[in-house]
Design a protein around this motif. Structure first.
Motif, mmCIF file in Angstrom:
data_model
loop_
_atom_site.group_PDB
_atom_site.id
_atom_site.type_symbol
_atom_site.label_atom_id
_atom_site.label_comp_id
_atom_site.label_asym_id
_atom_site.label_seq_id
_atom_site.Cartn_x
_atom_site.Cartn_y
_atom_site.Cartn_z
ATOM 1 N N LEU A 31 0.822 -1.205 0.000
ATOM 2 C CA LEU A 31 0.000 0.000 0.000
ATOM 3 C C LEU A 31 0.858 1.258 0.000
ATOM 4 N N TRP A 32 1.898 1.231 0.807
ATOM 5 C CA TRP A 32 2.816 2.385 0.848
ATOM 6 C C TRP A 32 3.522 2.558 -0.498
ATOM 7 N N ALA A 33 3.954 1.446 -1.094
ATOM 8 C CA ALA A 33 4.628 1.515 -2.394
ATOM 9 C C ALA A 33 3.687 2.063 -3.463
ATOM 10 N N MET A 34 2.421 1.627 -3.443
ATOM 11 C CA MET A 34 1.438 2.139 -4.407
ATOM 12 C C MET A 34 1.199 3.633 -4.196
ATOM 13 N N PHE A 35 1.102 4.039 -2.932
ATOM 14 C CA PHE A 35 0.880 5.452 -2.628
ATOM 15 C C PHE A 35 2.059 6.298 -3.090
ATOM 16 N N GLU A 36 3.258 5.775 -2.897
ATOM 17 C CA GLU A 36 4.460 6.505 -3.318
ATOM 18 C C GLU A 36 4.491 6.670 -4.838
ATOM 19 N N LEU A 37 4.159 5.610 -5.566
ATOM 20 C CA LEU A 37 4.109 5.688 -7.025
ATOM 21 C C LEU A 37 2.994 6.631 -7.488
ATOM 22 N N ALA A 38 1.842 6.584 -6.785
ATOM 23 C CA ALA A 38 0.690 7.387 -7.198
ATOM 24 C C ALA A 38 0.909 8.878 -6.983
ATOM 25 N N THR A 39 1.828 9.251 -6.110
ATOM 26 C CA THR A 39 2.066 10.667 -5.814
ATOM 27 C C THR A 39 3.371 11.173 -6.423
ATOM 28 N N HIS A 40 3.916 10.405 -7.377
ATOM 29 C CA HIS A 40 5.149 10.823 -8.046
ATOM 30 C C HIS A 40 5.016 10.643 -9.561
ATOM 31 N N LYS A 41 5.855 11.356 -10.277
ATOM 32 C CA LYS A 41 6.000 11.091 -11.700
ATOM 33 C C LYS A 41 6.922 9.879 -11.845
ATOM 34 N N VAL A 42 6.502 8.923 -12.663
ATOM 35 C CA VAL A 42 7.225 7.656 -12.759
ATOM 36 C C VAL A 42 7.464 7.333 -14.230
ATOM 37 N N ASN A 43 8.678 6.879 -14.547
ATOM 38 C CA ASN A 43 8.925 6.477 -15.934
ATOM 39 C C ASN A 43 8.453 5.039 -16.152
ATOM 40 N N ARG A 44 8.602 4.529 -17.353
ATOM 41 C CA ARG A 44 8.093 3.206 -17.710
ATOM 42 C C ARG A 44 8.791 2.084 -16.947
ATOM 43 N N PHE A 45 9.955 2.364 -16.382
ATOM 44 C CA PHE A 45 10.714 1.349 -15.661
ATOM 45 C C PHE A 45 10.509 1.424 -14.146
ATOM 46 N N GLY A 46 9.580 2.277 -13.711
ATOM 47 C CA GLY A 46 9.253 2.368 -12.298
ATOM 48 C C GLY A 46 10.143 3.288 -11.493
ATOM 49 N N LYS A 47 10.976 4.091 -12.154
ATOM 50 C CA LYS A 47 11.881 5.003 -11.438
ATOM 51 C C LYS A 47 11.149 6.312 -11.138
ATOM 52 N N LEU A 48 11.189 6.731 -9.874
ATOM 53 C CA LEU A 48 10.534 7.974 -9.469
ATOM 54 C C LEU A 48 11.301 9.172 -10.017
#
Length: 296
Positions: A31-48
């Motif tokens: 859940l924390w990982a999803m929240f972190e991704l959802a509140t950041h710009k992320v490239n196709r490889f998952g890098k914030l």
């Protein structure tokens, strides 16, 4: 220093604690990982790439397909779970009766549960083929239809068939739960009811169903979680098509993440799905508790 009495008193909590910590980690970290991704710009490889706040949620809420998928997910979940419970109650009651070959019948009803859901969906995709599918051939031989139907070419046919398959693969698990409940019902209450002149339907409605309520509630909650997140049936049969007309949230999430590479928005969808599922479960359990308190 703790006394032996205190240690013995707290022993059950100490035994549960490691499992509780592990379960919390398994649930809360994703859940924390999803929240972190959802509140950041992320490239196709998952890098914030940088904090974006609620931008991904805003994009999600401005997409009409999200609302269509959410509504269709509710229809899909409620229809499959409701029909599954109704059919399973009938099948479980039949399998609970004593008849020759009952063990074989119970084995047969469990077979769909033993088969991979993906393989089941692939077989049904072949059967529903509009040109050489087995379903068209069978219906034409029986005189039900005059010409082949393209079952997966329109939502009017494809979505009901997907619901039918969802019920088919959910019945074995639900029958198992309800059979467990039926086996725990004492037989002497039926003998007393027959002495009082109760009919078979009255016995089922007044005795069997109330005693099965805990098992029915368990089946509803577990099936809701399972069906809500079910991916293979929709994806393998139509991939959410034609023209997104059978899209549900889980296929919408898959396309957003792995076809379009929008991992931030996909994470926002994942959190929205979690909230929606928790809301559905809470509303159901709240309604059940109110009905039971009102009936007591």
């Amino acid at each position: 220093m703790s006394s032996p009495f205190t240690l013995k008193k707290n022993l059950p909590y100490l035994l549960v604690l490691p499992g509780l910590i592990l379960s919390s980690f398994v649930i809360l970290y994703p859940l924390w990982a999803m929240f972190e991704l959802a509140t950041h710009k992320v490239n196709r490889f998952g890098k914030l790439k940088g904090f974006s706040g609620l931008e991904n949620f805003e994009k999600l809420l401005s997409d009409p397909l999200f609302y269509e998928s959410a509504f269709r997910t509710l229809v899909w979940t409620i229809a499959v779970v409701a029909l599954t419970v109704i059919v399973s109650l009938f099948v479980a009651q039949l399998l609970n009766e004593k008849f020759y070959g009952r063990s074989i019948a119970r084995t047969i009803i469990m077979l769909p549960w033993a088969i991979s859901l993906t393989m089941t969906a692939i077989v049904w995709r072949w059967a529903l083929n509009g040109q050489f599918g087995l379903l068209n051939k069978s219906f034409m031989d029986l005189g039900i239809i005059d010409a082949p139907l393209d079952w997966l070419a329109s939502a009017e046919l494809a979505f009901p068939m997907q619901i039918f398959i969802g019920v088919l693969v959910s019945v074995p698990f639900t029958v198992t739960i309800i059979l467990g409940g039926l086996s725990s019902v004492p037989t002497d209450i039926y003998e007393a009811a027959r002495v009082e002149g109760a009919t078979g339907w009255q016995q089922y409605r007044k005795l069997t169903l109330p005693l099965l309520k805990p098992f029915i509630h368990m089946a509803v909650v577990l099936n809701t979680i399972y069906v809500f997140n079910s991916f293979p049936i929709i994806w393998i049969l139509t991939q959410g098509g034609p023209a997104n007309s059978t899209e549900i949230l889980v296929t919408y999430l898959y396309k957003m993440a792995f076809k379009l590479g929008k991992l931030g928005e996909a994470s926002a969808i994942s959190l929205a799905m979690f909230a929606l599922l928790m809301g559905l479960t809470f509303v159901y359990l709240r309604t059940v508790m109110k009905n039971e308190q009102g009936g007591s």
